[in-house]
Design a protein around this motif. Structure first.
Motif, PDB file in Angstrom:
ATOM      1  N   LEU A 250       0.835  -1.195   0.000  1.00 52.55           N
ATOM      2  CA  LEU A 250       0.000   0.000   0.000  1.00 52.55           C
ATOM      3  C   LEU A 250       0.872   1.249   0.000  1.00 52.55           C
ATOM      4  O   LEU A 250       1.915   1.282   0.666  1.00 52.55           O
ATOM      5  N   PRO A 251       0.478   2.302  -0.719  1.00 54.59           N
ATOM      6  CA  PRO A 251       1.265   3.538  -0.696  1.00 54.59           C
ATOM      7  C   PRO A 251       1.087   4.286   0.615  1.00 54.59           C
ATOM      8  O   PRO A 251      -0.005   4.342   1.183  1.00 54.59           O
ATOM      9  N   VAL A 252       2.182   4.833   1.119  1.00 49.78           N
ATOM     10  CA  VAL A 252       2.166   5.742   2.268  1.00 49.78           C
ATOM     11  C   VAL A 252       2.612   7.092   1.712  1.00 49.78           C
ATOM     12  O   VAL A 252       3.782   7.282   1.387  1.00 49.78           O
ATOM     13  N   VAL A 253       1.691   8.025   1.575  1.00 50.57           N
ATOM     14  CA  VAL A 253       1.901   9.200   0.731  1.00 50.57           C
ATOM     15  C   VAL A 253       2.455  10.378   1.517  1.00 50.57           C
ATOM     16  O   VAL A 253       1.868  10.804   2.519  1.00 50.57           O
ATOM     17  N   CYS A 254       3.592  10.905   1.052  1.00 53.71           N
ATOM     18  CA  CYS A 254       4.176  12.126   1.602  1.00 53.71           C
ATOM     19  C   CYS A 254       3.751  13.353   0.810  1.00 53.71           C
ATOM     20  O   CYS A 254       3.622  14.450   1.363  1.00 53.71           O
ATOM     21  N   ASN A 255       3.561  13.189  -0.464  1.00 53.91           N
ATOM     22  CA  ASN A 255       3.214  14.313  -1.321  1.00 53.91           C
ATOM     23  C   ASN A 255       2.777  13.768  -2.669  1.00 53.91           C
ATOM     24  O   ASN A 255       2.705  12.559  -2.858  1.00 53.91           O
ATOM     25  N   GLY A 256       2.534  14.667  -3.601  1.00 54.67           N
ATOM     26  CA  GLY A 256       2.152  14.231  -4.928  1.00 54.67           C
ATOM     27  C   GLY A 256       1.264  15.225  -5.637  1.00 54.67           C
ATOM     28  O   GLY A 256       0.962  16.299  -5.116  1.00 54.67           O
ATOM     29  N   ALA A 257       0.837  14.860  -6.806  1.00 57.54           N
ATOM     30  CA  ALA A 257      -0.012  15.700  -7.638  1.00 57.54           C
ATOM     31  C   ALA A 257      -1.388  15.057  -7.725  1.00 57.54           C
ATOM     32  O   ALA A 257      -1.601  14.126  -8.507  1.00 57.54           O
ATOM     33  N   PHE A 258      -2.322  15.525  -6.905  1.00 56.68           N
ATOM     34  CA  PHE A 258      -3.624  14.872  -6.839  1.00 56.68           C
ATOM     35  C   PHE A 258      -4.355  14.920  -8.178  1.00 56.68           C
ATOM     36  O   PHE A 258      -4.934  13.920  -8.618  1.00 56.68           O
ATOM     37  N   GLY A 259      -4.362  16.077  -8.829  1.00 56.31           N
ATOM     38  CA  GLY A 259      -5.062  16.186 -10.104  1.00 56.31           C
ATOM     39  C   GLY A 259      -4.524  15.216 -11.135  1.00 56.31           C
ATOM     40  O   GLY A 259      -5.272  14.595 -11.878  1.00 56.31           O
ATOM     41  N   GLU A 260      -3.202  15.070 -11.161  1.00 59.36           N
ATOM     42  CA  GLU A 260      -2.579  14.126 -12.089  1.00 59.36           C
ATOM     43  C   GLU A 260      -2.999  12.691 -11.761  1.00 59.36           C
ATOM     44  O   GLU A 260      -3.264  11.886 -12.653  1.00 59.36           O
ATOM     45  N   TYR A 261      -3.046  12.379 -10.469  1.00 60.81           N
ATOM     46  CA  TYR A 261      -3.456  11.038 -10.052  1.00 60.81           C
ATOM     47  C   TYR A 261      -4.895  10.763 -10.486  1.00 60.81           C
ATOM     48  O   TYR A 261      -5.196   9.697 -11.033  1.00 60.81           O
ATOM     49  N   TRP A 262      -5.786  11.706 -10.292  1.00 61.89           N
ATOM     50  CA  TRP A 262      -7.197  11.520 -10.671  1.00 61.89           C
ATOM     51  C   TRP A 262      -7.326  11.347 -12.188  1.00 61.89           C
ATOM     52  O   TRP A 262      -8.015  10.449 -12.658  1.00 61.89           O
ATOM     53  N   ARG A 263      -6.653  12.190 -12.947  1.00 64.18           N
ATOM     54  CA  ARG A 263      -6.774  12.148 -14.409  1.00 64.18           C
ATOM     55  C   ARG A 263      -6.137  10.902 -15.012  1.00 64.18           C
ATOM     56  O   ARG A 263      -6.448  10.530 -16.148  1.00 64.18           O
ATOM     57  N   SER A 264      -5.263  10.226 -14.285  1.00 65.03           N
ATOM     58  CA  SER A 264      -4.565   9.061 -14.834  1.00 65.03           C
ATOM     59  C   SER A 264      -5.504   7.920 -15.181  1.00 65.03           C
ATOM     60  O   SER A 264      -5.152   7.035 -15.961  1.00 65.03           O
ATOM     61  N   THR A 265      -6.718   7.930 -14.626  1.00 66.81           N
ATOM     62  CA  THR A 265      -7.680   6.868 -14.914  1.00 66.81           C
ATOM     63  C   THR A 265      -8.888   7.380 -15.689  1.00 66.81           C
ATOM     64  O   THR A 265      -9.939   6.733 -15.713  1.00 66.81           O
ATOM     65  N   PHE A 278      -7.804   7.225   0.666  1.00 64.69           N
ATOM     66  CA  PHE A 278      -7.235   6.315   1.657  1.00 64.69           C
ATOM     67  C   PHE A 278      -6.411   7.138   2.632  1.00 64.69           C
ATOM     68  O   PHE A 278      -5.973   8.246   2.326  1.00 64.69           O
ATOM     69  N   HIS A 279      -6.219   6.591   3.827  1.00 60.98           N
ATOM     70  CA  HIS A 279      -5.485   7.313   4.865  1.00 60.98           C
ATOM     71  C   HIS A 279      -4.016   7.417   4.465  1.00 60.98           C
ATOM     72  O   HIS A 279      -3.372   6.400   4.196  1.00 60.98           O
ATOM     73  N   PRO A 280      -3.438   8.616   4.437  1.00 53.18           N
ATOM     74  CA  PRO A 280      -2.052   8.750   3.986  1.00 53.18           C
ATOM     75  C   PRO A 280      -1.042   7.991   4.840  1.00 53.18           C
ATOM     76  O   PRO A 280       0.001   7.569   4.329  1.00 53.18           O
ATOM     77  N   VAL A 281      -1.321   7.812   6.129  1.00 51.19           N
ATOM     78  CA  VAL A 281      -0.364   7.137   7.003  1.00 51.19           C
ATOM     79  C   VAL A 281      -0.559   5.631   6.996  1.00 51.19           C
ATOM     80  O   VAL A 281       0.396   4.867   6.818  1.00 51.19           O
ATOM     81  N   THR A 282      -1.779   5.172   7.175  1.00 55.78           N
ATOM     82  CA  THR A 282      -2.026   3.734   7.282  1.00 55.78           C
ATOM     83  C   THR A 282      -2.214   3.062   5.935  1.00 55.78           C
ATOM     84  O   THR A 282      -2.028   1.848   5.810  1.00 55.78           O
ATOM     85  N   GLY A 283      -2.615   3.826   4.921  1.00 57.19           N
ATOM     86  CA  GLY A 283      -2.914   3.245   3.616  1.00 57.19           C
ATOM     87  C   GLY A 283      -4.286   2.596   3.552  1.00 57.19           C
ATOM     88  O   GLY A 283      -4.714   2.165   2.476  1.00 57.19           O
ATOM     89  N   TYR A 284      -5.010   2.559   4.675  1.00 64.72           N
ATOM     90  CA  TYR A 284      -6.292   1.864   4.698  1.00 64.72           C
ATOM     91  C   TYR A 284      -7.397   2.734   4.118  1.00 64.72           C
ATOM     92  O   TYR A 284      -7.428   3.953   4.304  1.00 64.72           O
ATOM     93  N   SER A 285      -8.348   2.088   3.450  1.00 61.52           N
ATOM     94  CA  SER A 285      -9.372   2.836   2.723  1.00 61.52           C
ATOM     95  C   SER A 285     -10.779   2.617   3.266  1.00 61.52           C
ATOM     96  O   SER A 285     -11.722   3.240   2.776  1.00 61.52           O
TER      97      SER A 285
END
Length: 399
Positions: A250-265, A278-285
């Motif tokens: 599971l990804p544990v997210v520190c940062n990123g480009a949310f719009g890019e992530y959404w548009r990727s699908t 999903f929770h950035p620390v636990t990865g659970y959704s």
């Protein structure tokens, strides 16, 4: 809007087509069935069953009363509290804890959804907000399509990984545990922050999961399975049979480009991990999956265009709201030596049970946030500040 009105003037195969029969897709279908029984639903899953091969667990504080009502028929195990173990600290908390097994998830949805709603073994090749094309060539026209088929382009996100291998063991004699151990971090610290997770399913039945917060996603399942069995031996347990296996990254997210992530699908309404929920620390959704299901079921206009706008805005807002958790991830992955990451969680588990509960639910108050980072830090102050600064310099394009 009733079924007849929804389909008026259109040759629709269904009102709502849900792609992916995992946690997010299944809960959306269940919530719509309860709140909007007039709608024709299709749950389209590529695999042979709904839910895959998982055990989902959650704290009572992760969901509200409506969420618990939605989940209640699917719960297979319940406990009144849980334990944590660290080298310098052990604690029992009385927050209720629950587990859902994927086989019960599949059986429960098949029982509660209308006949013909579920389609398994149906892979999707393309989708728009109102149309689905299956690998077989069949097309499905819908008033709206909701895509819940797992993660999008993880290259758009930055951080670390939570990876695990779990074995459900039948033991030759009782294990003696009355409640789950959410974290046993007294084990050797390997490949980042490592802990063992224990779920007692019966006097002689226990689920043992070896978990790592690591810099890389590589997972040597065979090696970690050996460590699980070694842990069981160290507890004095004699394994009679391995009855279930599970693994994940599971990804544990520190940062990123949310719009890019959404548009990727694609420009399709999305929910679950595919929507970045999903929770950035636990990865659970699970908490976000429950909230999304209830959110969708509570709207009258369920057209594809309207859903896309609402779900995108909601997911983008949630991304902004969870920036604090991503900052904590930055401190763990960029600020702490891998051998000392456990100290962050050891310190966290000395805080109040209510604060811990809100943290796991992703609903921390501003006072909680101050409390978590106040006092003597588990990593050097200078290193922590540099980690946050490093994270802020990375790409952080918002939606």
């Amino acid at each position: 809007m009733g079924h007849a009105e929804a389909g008026a003037g259109h040759n629709l195969d269904c009102d709502i087509a849900i792609l992916g029969g995992g946690l997010a897709g299944g809960l959306i279908a269940l919530a719509l069935r309860r709140e909007r029984p007039d709608l024709r639903l299709q749950v389209i899953e590529a695999g042979p069953v709904l839910g895959g091969n998982h055990i989902w667990s959650f704290f009572a504080g992760d969901v509200d009363a409506r969420g618990m009502a939605l989940l209640d028929p699917l719960i297979t195990h319940r406990w009144d509290g849980y334990d944590v173990r660290f080298p310098a600290h052990r604690r029992m908390l009385d927050t209720a804890y629950h587990a859902i097994r994927s086989d019960q998830f599949d059986a429960g949805l098949r029982k509660m959804l209308s006949e013909g709603t579920i389609r398994t073994g149906a892979a999707v090749t393309s989708a728009t907000s109102d149309n689905v094309v299956l690998e077989s060539g069949e097309e499905i026209a819908a008033r709206a399509v909701i895509d819940c088929r797992g993660a999008g382009d993880l290259d758009a996100l930055e951080g670390g990984w939570q990876k695990f291998v779990g074995l459900e063991l039948e033991l030759a004699a009782p294990h003696g545990l009355e409640r789950p151990v959410i974290m046993d971090a007294t084990v050797e610290q390997i490949d980042g922050y490592r802990f063992v997770y224990l779920l007692p399913f019966g006097p002689n039945r226990i689920f043992v999961e070896d978990t790592y917060y690591s810099d890389g996603p590589e997972l040597d399942a065979a090696l970690i399975e050996e460590r699980v069995l070694g842990y069981a031996v160290a507890q004095g347990w004699r394994v009679a049979e391995v009855v279930h296996r599970e693994k994940g990254v599971l990804p544990v997210v520190c940062n990123g480009a949310f719009g890019e992530y959404w548009r990727s699908t694609g420009a399709v309404p999305k929910a679950g991990v595919r929507a970045g929920q999903f929770h950035p620390v636990t990865g659970y959704s699970l908490p976000d999956a429950v909230r999304s299901a209830l959110f969708i079921a509570g709207h009258a206009d369920l057209s594809g265009e309207a859903l896309h706008g609402r779900l995108f805005a909601r997911a983008a807002q949630r991304w902004r709201e969870t920036s604090y958790y991503r900052m904590l991830d930055s401190m763990m992955f960029y600020g702490a030596d891998t051998s000392n990451r456990y100290k962050i969680l050891e310190r966290f588990y000395r805080l109040s049970p209510a604060l811990i509960s809100r943290f796991y639910a992703g609903r921390s108050r501003w006072t909680d946030k101050l409390r978590i980072i106040s006092g003597k830090p588990p990593i050097p102050v200078g290193r922590g500040i540099r980690a946050i600064g490093k994270n802020m310099k990375r790409k952080s394009r918002d939606a």
